[in-house]
Design a protein around this motif. Sequence first.
Motif, mmCIF file in Angstrom:
data_model
loop_
_atom_site.group_PDB
_atom_site.id
_atom_site.type_symbol
_atom_site.label_atom_id
_atom_site.label_comp_id
_atom_site.label_asym_id
_atom_site.label_seq_id
_atom_site.Cartn_x
_atom_site.Cartn_y
_atom_site.Cartn_z
ATOM 1 N N ASN A 1 0.822 -1.216 0.000
ATOM 2 C CA ASN A 1 0.000 0.000 0.000
ATOM 3 C C ASN A 1 0.854 1.263 0.000
ATOM 4 O OD1 ASN A 1 -2.603 -1.092 -0.119
ATOM 5 N ND2 ASN A 1 -2.686 -1.385 2.085
ATOM 6 N N HIS A 2 1.928 1.248 0.750
ATOM 7 C CA HIS A 2 2.832 2.401 0.815
ATOM 8 C C HIS A 2 3.428 2.706 -0.557
ATOM 9 C CE1 HIS A 2 3.875 4.713 4.323
ATOM 10 N NE2 HIS A 2 5.127 4.868 3.912
ATOM 11 N N GLY A 3 3.664 1.669 -1.345
ATOM 12 C CA GLY A 3 4.210 1.848 -2.685
ATOM 13 C C GLY A 3 3.139 2.006 -3.752
ATOM 14 N N ASN A 4 1.868 1.991 -3.349
ATOM 15 C CA ASN A 4 0.737 2.079 -4.264
ATOM 16 C C ASN A 4 0.709 0.880 -5.221
ATOM 17 O OD1 ASN A 4 -1.590 3.209 -5.343
ATOM 18 N ND2 ASN A 4 -0.480 4.417 -6.842
ATOM 19 N N GLN B 1 8.620 -10.791 -2.345
ATOM 20 C CA GLN B 1 8.513 -11.313 -3.706
ATOM 21 C C GLN B 1 7.086 -11.052 -4.154
ATOM 22 O OE1 GLN B 1 11.035 -13.286 -5.508
ATOM 23 N NE2 GLN B 1 9.656 -12.634 -7.134
ATOM 24 N N ILE B 2 6.924 -10.358 -5.286
ATOM 25 C CA ILE B 2 5.577 -10.076 -5.760
ATOM 26 C C ILE B 2 5.368 -10.707 -7.129
ATOM 27 C CG2 ILE B 2 5.334 -7.956 -4.417
ATOM 28 C CD1 ILE B 2 5.831 -6.371 -6.976
ATOM 29 N N GLU B 3 4.112 -10.821 -7.502
ATOM 30 C CA GLU B 3 3.741 -11.434 -8.771
ATOM 31 C C GLU B 3 3.835 -10.428 -9.920
ATOM 32 O OE1 GLU B 3 0.238 -14.598 -9.542
ATOM 33 O OE2 GLU B 3 -0.427 -12.609 -8.911
ATOM 34 N N ARG B 4 3.360 -9.197 -9.663
ATOM 35 C CA ARG B 4 3.367 -8.182 -10.707
ATOM 36 C C ARG B 4 3.514 -6.788 -10.097
ATOM 37 N NH1 ARG B 4 -1.725 -9.794 -9.731
ATOM 38 N NH2 ARG B 4 -3.352 -8.213 -9.648
ATOM 39 N N PHE B 5 4.087 -5.899 -10.868
ATOM 40 C CA PHE B 5 4.338 -4.521 -10.443
ATOM 41 C C PHE B 5 3.320 -3.614 -11.126
ATOM 42 C CE2 PHE B 5 7.035 -0.569 -10.706
ATOM 43 C CZ PHE B 5 7.080 -0.329 -9.353
ATOM 44 N N GLU B 6 2.125 -3.560 -10.507
ATOM 45 C CA GLU B 6 1.041 -2.716 -11.010
ATOM 46 C C GLU B 6 0.592 -1.809 -9.882
ATOM 47 O OE1 GLU B 6 -2.054 -5.256 -12.432
ATOM 48 O OE2 GLU B 6 -0.796 -6.171 -13.970
ATOM 49 N N PHE B 7 0.054 -0.654 -10.262
ATOM 50 C CA PHE B 7 -0.333 0.344 -9.268
ATOM 51 C C PHE B 7 -1.819 0.306 -8.970
ATOM 52 C CE2 PHE B 7 3.370 2.308 -11.491
ATOM 53 C CZ PHE B 7 4.262 2.110 -10.457
ATOM 54 N N GLN B 8 -2.161 0.634 -7.725
ATOM 55 C CA GLN B 8 -3.557 0.743 -7.316
ATOM 56 C C GLN B 8 -4.208 1.947 -7.991
ATOM 57 O OE1 GLN B 8 -3.622 0.928 -3.031
ATOM 58 N NE2 GLN B 8 -2.517 -0.989 -2.808
ATOM 59 N N THR B 9 -3.466 3.042 -8.100
ATOM 60 C CA THR B 9 -3.927 4.260 -8.760
ATOM 61 C C THR B 9 -3.206 4.348 -10.103
ATOM 62 O OG1 THR B 9 -4.079 5.291 -6.589
ATOM 63 C CG2 THR B 9 -4.188 6.752 -8.491
ATOM 64 N N PRO B 10 -3.923 4.417 -11.202
ATOM 65 C CA PRO B 10 -3.287 4.372 -12.519
ATOM 66 C C PRO B 10 -2.303 5.509 -12.805
ATOM 67 C CG PRO B 10 -5.671 4.124 -12.691
ATOM 68 C CD PRO B 10 -5.370 4.450 -11.279
ATOM 69 N N ASN B 11 -2.469 6.655 -12.227
ATOM 70 C CA ASN B 11 -1.603 7.799 -12.521
ATOM 71 C C ASN B 11 -0.426 7.886 -11.564
ATOM 72 O OD1 ASN B 11 -3.347 8.522 -14.573
ATOM 73 N ND2 ASN B 11 -4.563 9.838 -13.246
ATOM 74 N N GLU B 12 0.261 6.800 -11.361
ATOM 75 C CA GLU B 12 1.406 6.775 -10.446
ATOM 76 C C GLU B 12 2.627 7.342 -11.153
ATOM 77 O OE1 GLU B 12 3.693 6.596 -7.332
ATOM 78 O OE2 GLU B 12 1.662 5.866 -7.148
ATOM 79 N N ALA C 1 12.510 3.250 -7.898
ATOM 80 C CA ALA C 1 12.433 3.628 -6.485
ATOM 81 C C ALA C 1 11.395 4.723 -6.270
ATOM 82 C CB ALA C 1 13.794 4.100 -5.982
ATOM 83 N N LYS C 2 10.742 4.627 -5.128
ATOM 84 C CA LYS C 2 9.807 5.657 -4.687
ATOM 85 C C LYS C 2 10.324 6.176 -3.362
ATOM 86 C CE LYS C 2 4.971 6.510 -3.549
ATOM 87 N NZ LYS C 2 3.604 5.978 -3.596
ATOM 88 N N ILE C 3 10.621 7.458 -3.322
ATOM 89 C CA ILE C 3 11.065 8.090 -2.086
ATOM 90 C C ILE C 3 9.814 8.600 -1.386
ATOM 91 C CG2 ILE C 3 12.534 9.860 -1.061
ATOM 92 C CD1 ILE C 3 14.160 7.900 -2.711
ATOM 93 N N TRP C 4 9.463 7.970 -0.282
ATOM 94 C CA TRP C 4 8.265 8.379 0.447
ATOM 95 C C TRP C 4 8.553 9.619 1.281
ATOM 96 C CZ3 TRP C 4 3.301 7.165 0.101
ATOM 97 C CH2 TRP C 4 2.448 7.592 1.115
ATOM 98 N N TYR D 1 11.925 -1.381 -6.296
ATOM 99 C CA TYR D 1 11.443 -2.563 -7.025
ATOM 100 C C TYR D 1 12.507 -2.984 -8.023
ATOM 101 C CZ TYR D 1 8.963 -5.457 -10.368
ATOM 102 O OH TYR D 1 8.606 -6.483 -11.197
ATOM 103 N N HIS D 2 12.842 -4.276 -8.018
ATOM 104 C CA HIS D 2 13.834 -4.823 -8.931
ATOM 105 C C HIS D 2 13.102 -5.619 -10.007
ATOM 106 C CE1 HIS D 2 17.389 -7.588 -9.845
ATOM 107 N NE2 HIS D 2 17.795 -6.367 -10.160
ATOM 108 N N GLU D 3 13.221 -5.183 -11.255
ATOM 109 C CA GLU D 3 12.478 -5.796 -12.353
ATOM 110 C C GLU D 3 12.872 -7.242 -12.618
ATOM 111 O OE1 GLU D 3 13.223 -3.153 -15.605
ATOM 112 O OE2 GLU D 3 11.799 -1.665 -14.877
ATOM 113 N N LEU D 4 14.146 -7.563 -12.478
ATOM 114 C CA LEU D 4 14.610 -8.908 -12.815
ATOM 115 C C LEU D 4 14.123 -9.967 -11.828
ATOM 116 C CD1 LEU D 4 18.273 -8.048 -13.892
ATOM 117 C CD2 LEU D 4 16.235 -8.284 -15.332
ATOM 118 N N THR D 5 14.097 -9.633 -10.543
ATOM 119 C CA THR D 5 13.682 -10.608 -9.528
ATOM 120 C C THR D 5 12.221 -10.445 -9.114
ATOM 121 O OG1 THR D 5 14.445 -9.149 -7.759
ATOM 122 C CG2 THR D 5 15.999 -10.824 -8.547
#
Length: 167
Positions: free
Chosen positions: A46-49, A79-90, A133-136, A153-157
């Motif tokens: 959630n913190h990373g959207n 470990q995540i399955e996919r790197f998608e955002f909760q809010t589309p305009n991230e 990277a997202k700097i909060w 977030y690391h794209e390869l892993t």
Amino acid sequence: MKALKTIYFILSGLSLLLVIFVMLALIYSFSPLGKQGTKDSIFVLNHGNIVTEQDYQLIYSEQSPPIFNGDHLDYYCLQIERFEFQTPNEGEWVHGREDNHIFSQARELAASAGKINKCFEGESNPESQNIAAKIWSVEANRKHVEGAVVIMYHELTKRVLYVSFQT
């Protein structure tokens, strides 16, 4: 005289209960009970959207015990399955090199503290093109970063590294 004795015993009993309560609270705050669970993983996403409706797994984490001056180091590798955002305009994620020197330093310190090479399987450069990277938040003085919350977030892993630190 008998009333004073009764009051003394009541106050002694209450004092003993207070000491026991404080000791139990301290023991609980330094114990691993309730730490490093699903709630923490969802908090990181959630913190990373990042969408939470996916399969994810906590690889490793660490939480420093609470102390009075606020200094801490907390990090989570997921470990995540996919790197998608909760809010589309991230638009807060930056791939590769940071233009801002303070943000660059915050990424470097967070990566080191959160053991980036362990989470991202050998990747040690937090400004690699494979890392977003997202700097909060960042706390800095004129010379250096004193604290930050950084999510990488690391794209390869397909792993997320969340690091929060304050010195």
